[in-house]
Enzyme design. Structure first.
Site, PDB file in Angstrom:
ATOM      1  CG  HIS A  24      -2.121  -0.877   1.017  1.00 22.35           C
ATOM      2  ND1 HIS A  24      -3.343  -0.402   0.645  1.00 22.35           N
ATOM      3  CD2 HIS A  24      -2.250  -2.216   1.100  1.00 22.35           C
ATOM      4  CE1 HIS A  24      -4.175  -1.405   0.505  1.00 22.35           C
ATOM      5  NE2 HIS A  24      -3.527  -2.525   0.781  1.00 22.35           N
ATOM      6  N   PRO A  25       0.422   2.286  -0.708  1.00 19.58           N
ATOM      7  CG  PRO A  25      -0.848   3.811  -1.967  1.00 19.58           C
ATOM      8  CD  PRO A  25      -0.793   2.351  -1.531  1.00 19.58           C
TER       9      PRO A  25
ATOM     10  CB  SER B 176      -4.134   3.994  -4.578  1.00 16.29           C
ATOM     11  OG  SER B 176      -4.050   2.723  -3.984  1.00 16.29           O
TER      12      SER B 176
ATOM     13  CD  GLU C 196      -9.245   3.011  -2.932  1.00 12.34           C
ATOM     14  OE1 GLU C 196      -9.840   2.011  -3.376  1.00 12.34           O
ATOM     15  OE2 GLU C 196      -8.099   2.941  -2.437  1.00 12.34           O
ATOM     16  CD  GLN C 197      -3.403   8.376  -1.272  1.00 12.93           C
ATOM     17  OE1 GLN C 197      -2.854   9.473  -1.223  1.00 12.93           O
ATOM     18  NE2 GLN C 197      -2.734   7.238  -1.166  1.00 12.93           N
TER      19      GLN C 197
ATOM     20  CG  PHE D 269      -1.955   5.447   8.650  1.00 11.98           C
ATOM     21  CD1 PHE D 269      -2.266   5.056   9.944  1.00 11.98           C
ATOM     22  CD2 PHE D 269      -2.888   6.167   7.922  1.00 11.98           C
ATOM     23  CE1 PHE D 269      -3.485   5.382  10.502  1.00 11.98           C
ATOM     24  CE2 PHE D 269      -4.117   6.500   8.478  1.00 11.98           C
ATOM     25  CZ  PHE D 269      -4.414   6.112   9.762  1.00 11.98           C
TER      26      PHE D 269
ATOM     27  CB  ALA E  27     -11.284   1.976   4.249  1.00  9.24           C
ATOM     28  CB  VAL E  28      -9.450   7.454   2.402  1.00  6.59           C
ATOM     29  CG1 VAL E  28      -8.079   7.257   3.010  1.00  6.59           C
ATOM     30  CG2 VAL E  28      -9.460   7.119   0.936  1.00  6.59           C
TER      31      VAL E  28
END
Length: 162
Positions: A62-63, A79, A82-83, A114, A117-118
């Site tokens: 994961h980034p 990703s 999501e971000q 870290f 789930a954003v």
């Protein structure tokens, strides 16, 4: 039923850069019609049955949130979306510095980034969770990060399937 190759092609990215989860989940309790819930259950079982080293590799795939991959435009499409949905692509210089400092301290302490789930969260929610969870011990945080990986997988599958 689709072939194993087709299944892995379609779902191999659900667990970040870890197609082995889809490979192991293939054909395990996934009935027709294929649903997000059935695929998630099989993939989660495969993830949980994996060795700690394999699960750690998934966490490490994961980034960082708002990290160098995001800046360089090198996140996976999932990703990135999501971000961006959480506003992490629109941080002020001060906010970005705070995320960078927390990312670095977290990875140094736990050995993986870290993960949260954003979806449905904003940058303040994420920073609050970050600042709370960095105080966890490694075992608790490994379990929390793993649960977040599973939640991210469910959200991704829900966007792909009924």
């Amino acid at each position: 039923m689709v072939t194993k190759d087709e299944f892995v092609e379609r779902f191999g990215g659900v667990f970040e850069h870890s197609p082995w989860v889809a490979e192991r989940a293939y054909g395990v309790g996934i009935a027709e019609p294929v649903t997000a819930a059935s695929v998630h259950a099989a993939m989660t079982a495969a993830f949980r049955a994996a060795s700690e080293a394999e699960r750690l590799a998934v966490l490490r795939a994961h980034p960082d949130l708002a990290g160098k991959l995001a800046i360089a435009g090198e996140l996976t499409e999932d990703s990135r979306k999501e971000q961006a949905g959480a506003g992490l692509d629109r941080l002020s210089a001060e906010e970005h510095a705070r995320f960078t400092a927390l990312n670095n301290a977290y990875v140094e302490k736990f050995g993986f980034p870290f993960i949260i789930a954003v979806k449905g969260l904003n940058k303040d929610d994420i920073l609050s969770a970050f600042e709370t969870r960095i105080n966890n011990d490694r075992g608790r945080e490994f379990a929390t990060a793993s649960a977040q990986v599973e939640r991210i997988a469910l959200l991704r599958l829900t966007s792909m399937l009924p």
